[in-house]
Design a protein around this motif. Structure first.
Motif, PDB file in Angstrom:
ATOM      1  N   SER A 117       0.744   5.424  18.599  1.00 44.50           N
ATOM      2  CA  SER A 117       2.044   6.021  18.929  1.00 44.50           C
ATOM      3  C   SER A 117       3.134   5.462  18.027  1.00 44.50           C
ATOM      4  O   SER A 117       3.085   4.310  17.602  1.00 44.50           O
ATOM      5  CB  SER A 117       2.404   5.787  20.404  1.00 44.50           C
ATOM      6  N   ARG A 118       4.129   6.322  17.759  1.00 45.88           N
ATOM      7  CA  ARG A 118       5.278   5.912  16.939  1.00 45.88           C
ATOM      8  C   ARG A 118       6.075   4.822  17.646  1.00 45.88           C
ATOM      9  O   ARG A 118       6.541   3.874  17.024  1.00 45.88           O
ATOM     10  CB  ARG A 118       6.191   7.105  16.672  1.00 45.88           C
ATOM     11  N   ALA A 119       6.246   4.983  18.964  1.00 46.82           N
ATOM     12  CA  ALA A 119       7.037   4.011  19.731  1.00 46.82           C
ATOM     13  C   ALA A 119       6.397   2.627  19.651  1.00 46.82           C
ATOM     14  O   ALA A 119       7.084   1.622  19.440  1.00 46.82           O
ATOM     15  CB  ALA A 119       7.165   4.462  21.180  1.00 46.82           C
ATOM     16  N   ARG A 120       5.077   2.565  19.814  1.00 51.84           N
ATOM     17  CA  ARG A 120       4.378   1.276  19.774  1.00 51.84           C
ATOM     18  C   ARG A 120       4.522   0.639  18.386  1.00 51.84           C
ATOM     19  O   ARG A 120       4.781  -0.550  18.268  1.00 51.84           O
ATOM     20  CB  ARG A 120       2.913   1.472  20.128  1.00 51.84           C
ATOM     21  N   ALA A 121       4.372   1.435  17.334  1.00 50.69           N
ATOM     22  CA  ALA A 121       4.515   0.915  15.970  1.00 50.69           C
ATOM     23  C   ALA A 121       5.927   0.365  15.769  1.00 50.69           C
ATOM     24  O   ALA A 121       6.105  -0.725  15.214  1.00 50.69           O
ATOM     25  CB  ALA A 121       4.211   2.003  14.950  1.00 50.69           C
ATOM     26  N   SER A 122       6.919   1.093  16.226  1.00 50.12           N
ATOM     27  CA  SER A 122       8.307   0.658  16.102  1.00 50.12           C
ATOM     28  C   SER A 122       8.542  -0.641  16.866  1.00 50.12           C
ATOM     29  O   SER A 122       9.179  -1.566  16.354  1.00 50.12           O
ATOM     30  CB  SER A 122       9.245   1.746  16.616  1.00 50.12           C
ATOM     31  N   GLU A 123       8.031  -0.712  18.075  1.00 50.81           N
ATOM     32  CA  GLU A 123       8.219  -1.921  18.886  1.00 50.81           C
ATOM     33  C   GLU A 123       7.569  -3.135  18.228  1.00 50.81           C
ATOM     34  O   GLU A 123       8.149  -4.223  18.224  1.00 50.81           O
ATOM     35  CB  GLU A 123       7.633  -1.712  20.282  1.00 50.81           C
ATOM     36  N   VAL A 124       6.379  -2.959  17.664  1.00 52.17           N
ATOM     37  CA  VAL A 124       5.702  -4.076  16.996  1.00 52.17           C
ATOM     38  C   VAL A 124       6.494  -4.510  15.773  1.00 52.17           C
ATOM     39  O   VAL A 124       6.779  -5.700  15.589  1.00 52.17           O
ATOM     40  CB  VAL A 124       4.253  -3.693  16.614  1.00 52.17           C
ATOM     41  N   LEU A 125       6.875  -3.550  14.923  1.00 48.14           N
ATOM     42  CA  LEU A 125       7.587  -3.892  13.688  1.00 48.14           C
ATOM     43  C   LEU A 125       8.962  -4.496  13.953  1.00 48.14           C
ATOM     44  O   LEU A 125       9.456  -5.296  13.152  1.00 48.14           O
ATOM     45  CB  LEU A 125       7.711  -2.664  12.789  1.00 48.14           C
ATOM     46  N   ASN A 126       9.574  -4.135  15.076  1.00 48.93           N
ATOM     47  CA  ASN A 126      10.882  -4.678  15.429  1.00 48.93           C
ATOM     48  C   ASN A 126      10.792  -5.879  16.368  1.00 48.93           C
ATOM     49  O   ASN A 126      11.807  -6.293  16.934  1.00 48.93           O
ATOM     50  CB  ASN A 126      11.754  -3.580  16.046  1.00 48.93           C
ATOM     51  N   ARG A 127       9.569  -6.380  16.539  1.00 50.00           N
ATOM     52  CA  ARG A 127       9.310  -7.575  17.342  1.00 50.00           C
ATOM     53  C   ARG A 127       9.731  -7.415  18.796  1.00 50.00           C
ATOM     54  O   ARG A 127      10.154  -8.360  19.456  1.00 50.00           O
ATOM     55  CB  ARG A 127       9.975  -8.803  16.725  1.00 50.00           C
ATOM     56  N   LYS A 128       9.627  -6.201  19.294  1.00 51.06           N
ATOM     57  CA  LYS A 128       9.948  -5.931  20.691  1.00 51.06           C
ATOM     58  C   LYS A 128       8.688  -5.997  21.556  1.00 51.06           C
ATOM     59  O   LYS A 128       8.773  -6.125  22.766  1.00 51.06           O
ATOM     60  CB  LYS A 128      10.568  -4.537  20.855  1.00 51.06           C
TER      61      LYS A 128
ATOM     62  N   GLU B  92       0.813  -1.218   0.000  1.00 51.57           N
ATOM     63  CA  GLU B  92       0.000   0.000   0.000  1.00 51.57           C
ATOM     64  C   GLU B  92       0.849   1.272   0.000  1.00 51.57           C
ATOM     65  O   GLU B  92       0.301   2.377  -0.014  1.00 51.57           O
ATOM     66  CB  GLU B  92      -0.934   0.008   1.216  1.00 51.57           C
ATOM     67  N   GLY B  93       2.174   1.120   0.048  1.00 52.23           N
ATOM     68  CA  GLY B  93       3.056   2.280   0.064  1.00 52.23           C
ATOM     69  C   GLY B  93       2.964   3.065   1.369  1.00 52.23           C
ATOM     70  O   GLY B  93       3.110   4.278   1.378  1.00 52.23           O
ATOM     71  N   LEU B  94       2.735   2.351   2.472  1.00 54.56           N
ATOM     72  CA  LEU B  94       2.573   2.996   3.777  1.00 54.56           C
ATOM     73  C   LEU B  94       3.896   3.029   4.536  1.00 54.56           C
ATOM     74  O   LEU B  94       4.688   2.099   4.444  1.00 54.56           O
ATOM     75  CB  LEU B  94       1.534   2.245   4.619  1.00 54.56           C
ATOM     76  N   LYS B  95       4.088   4.072   5.280  1.00 49.41           N
ATOM     77  CA  LYS B  95       5.273   4.215   6.130  1.00 49.41           C
ATOM     78  C   LYS B  95       4.917   3.807   7.556  1.00 49.41           C
ATOM     79  O   LYS B  95       3.749   3.623   7.899  1.00 49.41           O
ATOM     80  CB  LYS B  95       5.752   5.670   6.132  1.00 49.41           C
ATOM     81  N   GLN B  96       5.929   3.716   8.400  1.00 49.15           N
ATOM     82  CA  GLN B  96       5.720   3.365   9.798  1.00 49.15           C
ATOM     83  C   GLN B  96       4.775   4.353  10.473  1.00 49.15           C
ATOM     84  O   GLN B  96       4.020   3.981  11.370  1.00 49.15           O
ATOM     85  CB  GLN B  96       7.060   3.320  10.532  1.00 49.15           C
ATOM     86  N   SER B  97       4.780   5.584  10.020  1.00 45.09           N
ATOM     87  CA  SER B  97       3.891   6.593  10.606  1.00 45.09           C
ATOM     88  C   SER B  97       2.421   6.227  10.414  1.00 45.09           C
ATOM     89  O   SER B  97       1.578   6.568  11.249  1.00 45.09           O
ATOM     90  CB  SER B  97       4.175   7.974  10.017  1.00 45.09           C
ATOM     91  N   ALA B  98       2.098   5.513   9.340  1.00 41.83           N
ATOM     92  CA  ALA B  98       0.712   5.077   9.117  1.00 41.83           C
ATOM     93  C   ALA B  98       0.320   4.046  10.175  1.00 41.83           C
ATOM     94  O   ALA B  98      -0.806   4.080  10.693  1.00 41.83           O
ATOM     95  CB  ALA B  98       0.551   4.505   7.717  1.00 41.83           C
ATOM     96  N   LEU B  99       1.238   3.136  10.496  1.00 41.08           N
ATOM     97  CA  LEU B  99       0.949   2.167  11.551  1.00 41.08           C
ATOM     98  C   LEU B  99       0.850   2.885  12.892  1.00 41.08           C
ATOM     99  O   LEU B  99      -0.010   2.562  13.711  1.00 41.08           O
ATOM    100  CB  LEU B  99       2.015   1.074  11.602  1.00 41.08           C
ATOM    101  N   ALA B 100       1.703   3.880  13.114  1.00 41.27           N
ATOM    102  CA  ALA B 100       1.644   4.660  14.344  1.00 41.27           C
ATOM    103  C   ALA B 100       0.280   5.336  14.493  1.00 41.27           C
ATOM    104  O   ALA B 100      -0.280   5.383  15.589  1.00 41.27           O
ATOM    105  CB  ALA B 100       2.765   5.707  14.361  1.00 41.27           C
ATOM    106  N   ALA B 101      -0.268   5.820  13.393  1.00 40.40           N
ATOM    107  CA  ALA B 101      -1.583   6.455  13.437  1.00 40.40           C
ATOM    108  C   ALA B 101      -2.660   5.445  13.840  1.00 40.40           C
ATOM    109  O   ALA B 101      -3.588   5.776  14.578  1.00 40.40           O
ATOM    110  CB  ALA B 101      -1.916   7.080  12.083  1.00 40.40           C
TER     111      ALA B 101
ATOM    112  N   ARG C  81      -9.652  -3.376  11.615  1.00 42.41           N
ATOM    113  CA  ARG C  81     -10.679  -2.390  11.255  1.00 42.41           C
ATOM    114  C   ARG C  81     -10.159  -1.367  10.242  1.00 42.41           C
ATOM    115  O   ARG C  81     -10.826  -1.056   9.264  1.00 42.41           O
ATOM    116  CB  ARG C  81     -11.183  -1.688  12.514  1.00 42.41           C
ATOM    117  N   GLU C  82      -8.952  -0.871  10.450  1.00 42.69           N
ATOM    118  CA  GLU C  82      -8.408   0.188   9.594  1.00 42.69           C
ATOM    119  C   GLU C  82      -7.831  -0.329   8.276  1.00 42.69           C
ATOM    120  O   GLU C  82      -7.989   0.300   7.239  1.00 42.69           O
ATOM    121  CB  GLU C  82      -7.321   0.965  10.333  1.00 42.69           C
ATOM    122  N   TRP C  83      -7.129  -1.462   8.334  1.00 42.51           N
ATOM    123  CA  TRP C  83      -6.409  -1.952   7.158  1.00 42.51           C
ATOM    124  C   TRP C  83      -7.013  -3.227   6.574  1.00 42.51           C
ATOM    125  O   TRP C  83      -6.528  -3.745   5.575  1.00 42.51           O
ATOM    126  CB  TRP C  83      -4.938  -2.192   7.492  1.00 42.51           C
ATOM    127  N   HIS C  84      -8.028  -3.761   7.218  1.00 42.37           N
ATOM    128  CA  HIS C  84      -8.742  -4.947   6.724  1.00 42.37           C
ATOM    129  C   HIS C  84      -7.846  -6.184   6.593  1.00 42.37           C
ATOM    130  O   HIS C  84      -8.090  -7.026   5.739  1.00 42.37           O
ATOM    131  CB  HIS C  84      -9.455  -4.645   5.403  1.00 42.37           C
TER     132      HIS C  84
END
Length: 129
Positions: free
Chosen positions: A81-92, A68-77, A105-108
């Protein structure tokens, strides 16, 4: 209609070439029927000889973002939070039920995929245990 089982890589390549030739055949024609049968045979052959492992929840999210051409900021939205998105994507951090519901709900992305167990970074696994 001359169709044979696909038993070798050469048969597979030949079937792919024939599918390419038949692509776009009008429905209801013998060519469309041949295309349908060949596609089924190729799918069966590829499932056996070139299986694709299902993606885990984090890789599924990453693949969705890439497609979808989405950045980490889209997941943060979505997650709040940006921190939560980063932690999820980095498996933390593991996905919580709330996160799964928001992403679904948002991304189906199907919840059935997101609830699957997956590997966390060792430090996160110790915290989650």
């Amino acid at each position: 209609m001359d169709i044979r089982p696909i038993k070798t890589d050469e048969d597979h390549i030949s079937a792919l070439h024939e599918i390419e030739r038949l692509w776009g055949a009008d429905e209801g024609t013998p060519e469309a029927d041949k295309l349908d049968v060949l596609a089924t045979l190729v799918d069966a052959y590829e499932n056996i000889h070139y299986p694709i492992e299902p993606l885990d929840p984090v890789d599924t999210i990453k693949a969705h973002m890439e497609m979808e051409g989405l950045k980490q900021s889209a997941l943060a939205a979505v997650l709040g939070s940006r921190a939560r998105a980063s932690e999820v994507l980095n498996r933390k951090r593991p996905l919580s039920l709330d996160m799964i519901l928001k992403i679904n709900r948002e991304w189906h992305i199907p919840a059935e995929i997101l609830i699957q167990p997956y590997h966390l970074d060792d430090g996160a696994a110790r915290k989650a245990a």
